[in-house]
Enzyme design. Structure first.
Site, PDB file in Angstrom:
ATOM      1  CB  ILE A  77      -0.933   0.021   1.238  1.00  0.00           C
ATOM      2  CG1 ILE A  77      -1.746  -1.281   1.349  1.00  0.00           C
ATOM      3  CG2 ILE A  77      -1.853   1.249   1.205  1.00  0.00           C
ATOM      4  CD1 ILE A  77      -2.698  -1.567   0.240  1.00  0.00           C
ATOM      5  CB  CYS A 136       6.044   0.001   6.801  1.00  0.00           C
ATOM      6  SG  CYS A 136       5.224   0.028   5.189  1.00  0.00           S
ATOM      7  N   GLY A 271      -5.851  -8.279  11.765  1.00  0.00           N
ATOM      8  CA  GLY A 271      -5.618  -7.471  10.577  1.00  0.00           C
ATOM      9  C   GLY A 271      -6.342  -7.975   9.352  1.00  0.00           C
TER      10      GLY A 271
END
Lengths: 312, 253
Positions: A77, A136, A271
């Protein structure tokens, strides 16, 4: 009598982080919580965890951002978000009205920026704790660049802790040889809790195009496929640190959550399951309670670390 | 959003490679806007594919609704095999649908490929609301089109095929002709190259018709949680599921 689910996720911190139950969403799978609040309500959750916040707003990565895999998904993303200023002015006032604590997930580009962002969020009504996103896999700077380096992880933790009175949770990447060393370093640097794990680096290839599916080639694997990896890391980390561990990775049922608690987690993040089932965090909480009642467990604390070796 | 297990009433081949499945599901049939979608779990175990897949509503009738879809992969292949009485988990309706003008007007509906799917529901509602409707549908060949009987009688159904086997040869965007001037409002659904061509065709004198389009992007969650379905517009990044799938053509192309 329903089982007692309340737990303090930051017992070593001066304000603590008391949650009514151990189920919360994982950052980046719940947006800012607004949709969920409108649809089902958030107050039944133990906590809400925000999408990853960066100093400036970000557009995120180009398409395709997601590739489905059996029992999982790869995402890239790229931390699309509205930036810290808008979070403070537009989101925090909404969060303040909720009964549930909101944990702001911050994804800085540098060690120093973690300190700066922590300072900016310190004392903002509506924010109960910070979660440092040093894991991330889908950005050029910050993220894994920090999270795969023990020294940088500890420095980022210290920078945040020094600049805020809020409890600081550090979310670890599994993409290192020894997550335990990372966890211990972050604990020593002042982390009030450790969250494990972020996504596992992976990739998919489009064999017709003869190129990776995702534009950055690598992406983060999540979903039931990574549950055994997450469980192993939670087990190892919980055995090594004294602060609470928040387990994350592939949790899709109440029984999955119980497994993580028994491995040593004090709470769990849900999640990818929420993408498959819009009510997943609530269903997992219900499933957990049902299991506890069926097995005559009165207090969640009886389960935490139940499957761990006894410490001598 | 309603989470519901719908009952399959029937699955039939609509045309080449494309199927229509009717479901009974009262919650999923209520307050549906044309162009909205439903997320369908297309597997027995819920493991592969892990996520539900988005399908636009093709038709809605009382407590029943139909999905029209091309079989392209595991999920749609699984769905095409569902028969009467089978149960399918899904959630919806989701997204922002097309908006009918308040006053009766001349509506041009443009569909390319499986972008035809939401336009039948749209045509039915437009006709019921007193609009004049032209449905201009483009496909590879005559074998890839819905029969005229699938559309309300009041609709003028115009077809364009790439091989010229039904109507003029080429793409719909090359044959807008008189309909472009006639239309007071334009709606379109199809692949991105069609939208690019449509924007080019309408750039100079089609802005007054404020074309509304239904876009498609891979949507893992369908309601704004995962940020997977980003659409890059002239006003910044938007999510196809939550901010769309209806967009203004000229905001994107």
């Amino acid at each position: 009598m329903p089982p007692s689910l309340q737990i303090d996720l930051a017992p070593t911190h001066k304000t603590g982080l008391l949650v009514a139950n151990p189920v919360m969403p994982a950052s980046g799978t719940f947006s800012w919580g607004i949709e969920f609040a409108k649809q089902w309500g958030v107050n039944a959750l133990g906590a809400v965890v925000s999408k990853g916040i960066t100093m400036e707003s970000r557009q995120g990565n180009r398409q395709p951002r997601v590739a489905q895999t059996p029992s999982g998904m790869l995402n890239s993303i790229g931390l699309q978000n509205i930036g810290i200023d808008k979070v403070i002015t537009e989101m925090a006032p909404l969060w303040e009205k909720w009964d549930v604590p909101v944990i702001a997930n911050i994804a800085a580009d540098t060690v120093d920026e973690f300190g700066e962002m922590a300072r900016m969020l310190d004392g903002v009504p509506g924010i109960a704790a910070l979660e440092l996103n040093i894991s991330c896999p889908n950005v050029d700077s910050g993220g894994l660049e920090i999270g795969q380096n023990i020294d940088a992880s500890a420095r980022a933790t210290r920078a945040a802790v020094r600049n805020t009175d809020l409890p600081v949770i550090v979310k670890l990447t599994p993409n290192v040889t020894d997550p335990v060393k990372l966890a211990v370093a972050c604990e020593e640097a002042g982390a009030a809790a450790i969250c494990a794990i972020n996504t596992v680096l992976g990739m998919a290839i489009d064999i017709r195009a003869r190129q990776p599916v995702l534009p950055r080639a690598r992406g983060g694997l999540s979903g039931p496929a990574i549950k055994p990896i997450a469980l192993r890391i939670v087990y190892d980390v919980a055995n090594a640190v004294h602060v609470p561990v928040i387990g994350c990775g592939g949790i899709a049922t109440g029984e999955d959550a119980i497994e993580f608690l028994m491995a040593g987690a004090s709470a769990v993040q849900v999640g990818t399951a929420t993408f498959a089932n819009p009510r997943a965090p609530l269903d997992i909480l219900d499933g957990m309670c049902a299991w506890m009642e069926a097995n005559r467990v009165d207090d969640i604390r009886e389960l935490i670390g139940a499957a761990r070796p006894q410490r001598g | 959003m309603i989470i519901e297990t719908a009952t399959v009433l029937s699955t039939e081949r609509a045309y080449e490679g494309t199927y229509i499945t009717w479901f009974q599901g009262p919650g999923l049939s209520t307050n549906v806007e044309p162009g909205q979608f439903v997320m369908v779990h297309c597997s027995d175990e819920g493991v592969d594919p892990l996520f539900a897949r988005a399908f636009s509503y093709h038709r809605v009738e009382k407590d029943r609704f139909a999905l029209l879809y091309q079989v392209v992969g595991k999920g749609s292949g699984w769905l095409a095999q569902r028969q009467h009485g089978d149960l399918v988990r899904m959630y919806g309706p989701l997204g922002n649908g097309l908006r009918l003008p308040e006053r009766p007007g001349n509506l041009l509906l443009i569909g390319g490929g499986v972008g035809i799917a939401p336009m039948v529901d749209m045509a039915e509602r437009a006709v019921a609301a007193g609009h004049q409707v032209v449905a201009m549908m483009g496909a590879r060949s005559a074998a890839h089109l819905l029969p005229a009987s699938a559309w309300p009688r009041e609709v003028e159904y115009v077809t364009v095929t790439e091989d010229g086997s039904a109507g003029p040869k080429g793409f719909v965007t090359q044959h807008l002709g008189k309909y472009q001037e006639w239309a007071s409002k334009i709606y379109a659904c199809g692949p991105n190259p069609m939208f690019i061509a449509l924007a080019d065709a309408l750039r100079w004198n089609g802005r007054r018709q404020q074309p509304e389009i239904l876009m498609e992007e891979n949507m893992p969650c369908g309601w704004g949680m995962c940020y997977g379905c980003a659409i890059f517009t002239k006003h910044g990044v938007r999510l196809c599921c939550k901010d769309g799938p209806r967009f203004n053509l000229f905001d994107v192309f």
